[in-house]
Scaffold this motif. Structure first.
Motif, PDB file in Angstrom:
ATOM      1  N   LEU A 192       1.029 -18.251   2.004  1.00  0.00           N
ATOM      2  CA  LEU A 192      -0.172 -18.341   1.599  1.00  0.00           C
ATOM      3  C   LEU A 192      -0.948 -17.020   0.557  1.00  0.00           C
ATOM      4  CD1 LEU A 192      -1.575 -19.263   5.372  1.00  0.00           C
ATOM      5  CD2 LEU A 192      -1.014 -20.906   3.289  1.00  0.00           C
ATOM      6  N   ALA A 193       0.084 -16.048   0.379  1.00  0.00           N
ATOM      7  CA  ALA A 193      -0.520 -15.226  -0.748  1.00  0.00           C
ATOM      8  C   ALA A 193      -0.807 -15.931  -1.811  1.00  0.00           C
ATOM      9  CB  ALA A 193       0.628 -14.175  -0.671  1.00  0.00           C
ATOM     10  N   GLY A 194      -2.192 -15.387  -2.235  1.00  0.00           N
ATOM     11  CA  GLY A 194      -2.785 -16.020  -3.728  1.00  0.00           C
ATOM     12  C   GLY A 194      -3.701 -16.992  -3.407  1.00  0.00           C
ATOM     13  N   SER A 195      -3.444 -17.992  -2.417  1.00  0.00           N
ATOM     14  CA  SER A 195      -4.386 -18.931  -2.007  1.00  0.00           C
ATOM     15  C   SER A 195      -5.417 -18.560  -1.101  1.00  0.00           C
ATOM     16  CB  SER A 195      -3.611 -20.241  -1.350  1.00  0.00           C
ATOM     17  OG  SER A 195      -2.817 -20.078  -0.173  1.00  0.00           O
ATOM     18  N   THR A 196      -5.174 -17.762   0.131  1.00  0.00           N
ATOM     19  CA  THR A 196      -6.183 -17.237   1.134  1.00  0.00           C
ATOM     20  C   THR A 196      -6.810 -15.729   0.465  1.00  0.00           C
ATOM     21  OG1 THR A 196      -4.864 -17.895   2.991  1.00  0.00           O
ATOM     22  CG2 THR A 196      -6.510 -16.271   3.184  1.00  0.00           C
ATOM     23  N   LEU A 197      -8.159 -15.898   0.314  1.00  0.00           N
ATOM     24  CA  LEU A 197      -8.976 -14.801  -0.221  1.00  0.00           C
ATOM     25  C   LEU A 197      -8.692 -13.616   0.767  1.00  0.00           C
ATOM     26  CD1 LEU A 197     -12.456 -15.001  -1.583  1.00  0.00           C
ATOM     27  CD2 LEU A 197     -11.976 -13.277   0.221  1.00  0.00           C
ATOM     28  N   VAL A 198      -8.497 -12.203   0.207  1.00  0.00           N
ATOM     29  CA  VAL A 198      -8.302 -11.001   0.951  1.00  0.00           C
ATOM     30  C   VAL A 198      -9.123  -9.991   0.165  1.00  0.00           C
ATOM     31  CG1 VAL A 198      -6.699  -9.361   1.748  1.00  0.00           C
ATOM     32  CG2 VAL A 198      -5.779 -11.747   1.415  1.00  0.00           C
ATOM     33  N   THR A 199      -9.862  -9.359   1.244  1.00  0.00           N
ATOM     34  CA  THR A 199     -10.776  -8.174   0.752  1.00  0.00           C
ATOM     35  C   THR A 199     -10.194  -6.909   1.083  1.00  0.00           C
ATOM     36  OG1 THR A 199     -12.371  -8.031   2.571  1.00  0.00           O
ATOM     37  CG2 THR A 199     -12.375  -9.665   0.951  1.00  0.00           C
ATOM     38  N   GLY A 200     -10.510  -5.973   0.587  1.00  0.00           N
ATOM     39  CA  GLY A 200     -10.299  -4.724   0.995  1.00  0.00           C
ATOM     40  C   GLY A 200     -11.508  -3.593   0.267  1.00  0.00           C
ATOM     41  N   GLN A 201     -11.200  -2.159   0.510  1.00  0.00           N
ATOM     42  CA  GLN A 201     -11.776  -1.318  -0.234  1.00  0.00           C
ATOM     43  C   GLN A 201     -11.185   0.037  -0.460  1.00  0.00           C
ATOM     44  OE1 GLN A 201     -14.919   1.013   1.562  1.00  0.00           O
ATOM     45  NE2 GLN A 201     -14.432   0.662   3.663  1.00  0.00           N
ATOM     46  N   ASP A 202     -11.472   0.780  -1.311  1.00  0.00           N
ATOM     47  CA  ASP A 202     -11.023   2.099  -1.460  1.00  0.00           C
ATOM     48  C   ASP A 202     -10.426   2.068  -2.879  1.00  0.00           C
ATOM     49  OD1 ASP A 202     -11.834   3.269   0.729  1.00  0.00           O
ATOM     50  OD2 ASP A 202     -10.210   3.190   1.664  1.00  0.00           O
ATOM     51  N   SER A 203     -10.170   1.020  -3.420  1.00  0.00           N
ATOM     52  CA  SER A 203      -9.492   0.648  -4.652  1.00  0.00           C
ATOM     53  C   SER A 203      -8.061   1.663  -4.895  1.00  0.00           C
ATOM     54  CB  SER A 203     -10.283   1.146  -5.865  1.00  0.00           C
ATOM     55  OG  SER A 203     -11.504   0.135  -5.897  1.00  0.00           O
ATOM     56  N   GLU A 204      -7.177   1.376  -3.938  1.00  0.00           N
ATOM     57  CA  GLU A 204      -6.247   2.304  -3.954  1.00  0.00           C
ATOM     58  C   GLU A 204      -5.150   1.474  -5.004  1.00  0.00           C
ATOM     59  OE1 GLU A 204      -4.010   2.294  -0.026  1.00  0.00           O
ATOM     60  OE2 GLU A 204      -5.642   4.032   0.624  1.00  0.00           O
ATOM     61  N   LEU A 205      -4.163   2.156  -5.670  1.00  0.00           N
ATOM     62  CA  LEU A 205      -3.270   1.719  -6.474  1.00  0.00           C
ATOM     63  C   LEU A 205      -2.683   0.583  -6.105  1.00  0.00           C
ATOM     64  CD1 LEU A 205      -1.756   1.960  -9.395  1.00  0.00           C
ATOM     65  CD2 LEU A 205      -0.214   3.562  -8.348  1.00  0.00           C
ATOM     66  N   ALA A 206      -2.043   0.439  -5.076  1.00  0.00           N
ATOM     67  CA  ALA A 206      -1.027  -0.584  -4.444  1.00  0.00           C
ATOM     68  C   ALA A 206      -2.224  -2.028  -4.327  1.00  0.00           C
ATOM     69  CB  ALA A 206      -0.672  -0.501  -3.091  1.00  0.00           C
ATOM     70  N   ALA A 207      -3.655  -1.700  -4.186  1.00  0.00           N
ATOM     71  CA  ALA A 207      -4.660  -2.883  -3.848  1.00  0.00           C
ATOM     72  C   ALA A 207      -4.715  -3.410  -5.459  1.00  0.00           C
ATOM     73  CB  ALA A 207      -5.668  -2.235  -3.536  1.00  0.00           C
ATOM     74  N   ALA A 208      -4.868  -2.349  -6.280  1.00  0.00           N
ATOM     75  CA  ALA A 208      -5.099  -2.931  -7.812  1.00  0.00           C
ATOM     76  C   ALA A 208      -3.722  -3.653  -8.255  1.00  0.00           C
ATOM     77  CB  ALA A 208      -5.091  -1.513  -8.646  1.00  0.00           C
ATOM     78  N   GLN A 209      -2.773  -3.275  -7.975  1.00  0.00           N
ATOM     79  CA  GLN A 209      -1.489  -4.109  -8.206  1.00  0.00           C
ATOM     80  C   GLN A 209      -1.368  -5.536  -7.648  1.00  0.00           C
ATOM     81  OE1 GLN A 209       1.501  -1.085  -6.881  1.00  0.00           O
ATOM     82  NE2 GLN A 209       1.504  -0.053  -9.229  1.00  0.00           N
ATOM     83  N   ARG A 210      -1.817  -5.444  -6.324  1.00  0.00           N
ATOM     84  CA  ARG A 210      -2.027  -6.887  -5.672  1.00  0.00           C
ATOM     85  C   ARG A 210      -2.816  -7.635  -6.306  1.00  0.00           C
ATOM     86  NH1 ARG A 210      -1.203  -3.231  -0.715  1.00  0.00           N
ATOM     87  NH2 ARG A 210      -3.584  -3.447  -0.542  1.00  0.00           N
ATOM     88  N   ILE A 211      -4.105  -7.119  -6.676  1.00  0.00           N
ATOM     89  CA  ILE A 211      -5.083  -8.001  -7.311  1.00  0.00           C
ATOM     90  C   ILE A 211      -4.330  -8.482  -8.634  1.00  0.00           C
ATOM     91  CG2 ILE A 211      -7.333  -7.847  -8.561  1.00  0.00           C
ATOM     92  CD1 ILE A 211      -8.108  -5.793  -6.521  1.00  0.00           C
ATOM     93  N   VAL A 212      -4.035  -7.757  -9.636  1.00  0.00           N
ATOM     94  CA  VAL A 212      -3.134  -8.228 -10.594  1.00  0.00           C
ATOM     95  C   VAL A 212      -2.315  -9.267 -10.377  1.00  0.00           C
ATOM     96  CG1 VAL A 212      -1.736  -7.614 -12.573  1.00  0.00           C
ATOM     97  CG2 VAL A 212      -3.454  -5.964 -11.840  1.00  0.00           C
TER      98      VAL A 212
END
Length: 350
Positions: free
Chosen positions: A257-277
């Motif tokens: 389901l990765a990419g089809s289920t919406l996921v939120t977070g906070q702190d703008s960590e590098l790993a999160a930015a890479q997951r957003i990309v």
């Protein structure tokens, strides 16, 4: 990340030695013009600020440490940094040591905000001003609380989620509940937006769990359980930080389901930015830690000089300066995180 951790380790070792050999670590002085929204008009040396931070094991706290020290250096203030790595007893000892060095102001980001009353009271008794950095406990005698608006953090996540996924199953993965007011505030923001959708039957909250220590493995376990119990039908997973979001994304990847289920977070960590990309995490909340650090250090200087800090609000009787968060999605990531210099394009798009 490794570079930042090595840098912080060196800083911690350096300031620890400095604390033991204070006679050889004089306070720096400066006299350079500066301006501040809180009314500071000159850079003034001779002020030492103790920084007591909770951990160096999360990227965001490494960034906070760097930004606080840079903001102090820019204003000509001395800092002494101590990092407790989640150990409340160790943090108590570190703060006691800071108070013996003659600091003028203590900036305290507590490991356990609910257990710091005695140490805050002791600092006050010794004439040391105390700023709660990003977390405090109501009723403790802080002179100032500097933070981001955590209710707005939760509200922003939920508003984005319902716009993109206005119907379906939702899982809520909050932070630690042990003496962590931010967890309840984020959840409050979520529900301010979600409740009407729940009442109408458009959204069903199938799981509402908290994650001890805001940890990724807790997010993974709770997300897996929610997916299993609901036959992998999940419109959104609202996560209180990027670490939890990382665990949720792992669970979603296993379920396809990765990419089809919406996921939120906070702190703008590098790993999160890479997951957003990559499209597996939908948004993160950017909280400009450099601006938080700047506001904190400017306020510390004013308090040390006996001047007034113009608070923007009040938290349970504690004067508060509150900064707003910014939503970062794939469309705006480069503009907010890279063009600002917060991250490099190479590391995000590696």
């Amino acid at each position: 990340m490794k570079r930042r951790l090595k840098k912080l380790t060196a800083l911690v070792l350096g300031v620890s030695v400095c604390a033991m050999l204070m006679s050889g670590c004089g306070k720096s002085t400066a006299s350079v013009d500066a301006s501040s929204e809180n009314g500071g008009s000159e850079k003034t040396g001779g002020i030492t600020i103790g920084l007591a931070l909770p951990t160096a094991q999360e990227e965001i706290w490494v960034t906070h440490a760097e930004n606080l020290q840079k903001a102090a250096e820019d204003l000509g203030y001395e800092t002494i940094l101590q990092v407790a790595n989640g150990d409340t007893d160790k943090q108590f000892s570190q703060v006691e040591n800071l108070l013996t060095t003659g600091i003028d102001v203590l900036v305290l980001a507590a490991c356990d905000p609910g257990s710091t009353g005695n140490i805050v009271q002791r600092a006050a008794a010794e004439g040391v001003k105390v700023i709660g950095y990003d977390r405090v406990w109501a009723g403790d005698p802080y002179d100032l609380y500097v933070t981001f608006d955590n209710v707005a953090v939760g509200r922003s996540m939920a508003e984005y989620a319902v716009e993109m996924a206005p119907k379906g199953n939702y899982t809520l993965l909050g932070g630690d509940v042990v003496n962590q007011p931010a967890t309840n505030e984020i959840h409050q923001g979520w529900m301010e937006v979600l409740q009407s959708y729940v009442d109408s039957g458009d959204i069903t909250i199938v799981s509402d769990q908290n994650c001890k220590n805001w940890a990724s493995d807790e997010g993974l376990a709770h997300a897996e359980n929610a997916l299993t119990a609901n036959h992998n039908e999940m419109a959104a997973v609202l996560c209180a930080n990027d670490g939890i979001a990382g665990g949720a994304v792992q669970a979603l990847e296993s379920a396809g389901l990765a990419g089809s289920t919406l996921v939120t977070g906070q702190d703008s960590e590098l790993a999160a930015a890479q997951r957003i990309v990559a499209g597996t995490q939908t948004i993160t909340l950017y909280k400009a830690s450099d601006e938080l650090a700047k506001a904190t250090i400017e306020a510390a200087g004013l308090l040390a000089k006996g001047e007034e800090v113009k608070a923007s609000g009040d938290y349970e009787g504690i004067p508060m300066l509150s900064l707003p968060p910014t939503v970062v999605d794939k469309e705006h990531l480069d503009e907010i995180l890279i063009d600002s210099g917060y991250m490099s394009k190479d590391e995000v798009y590696e």
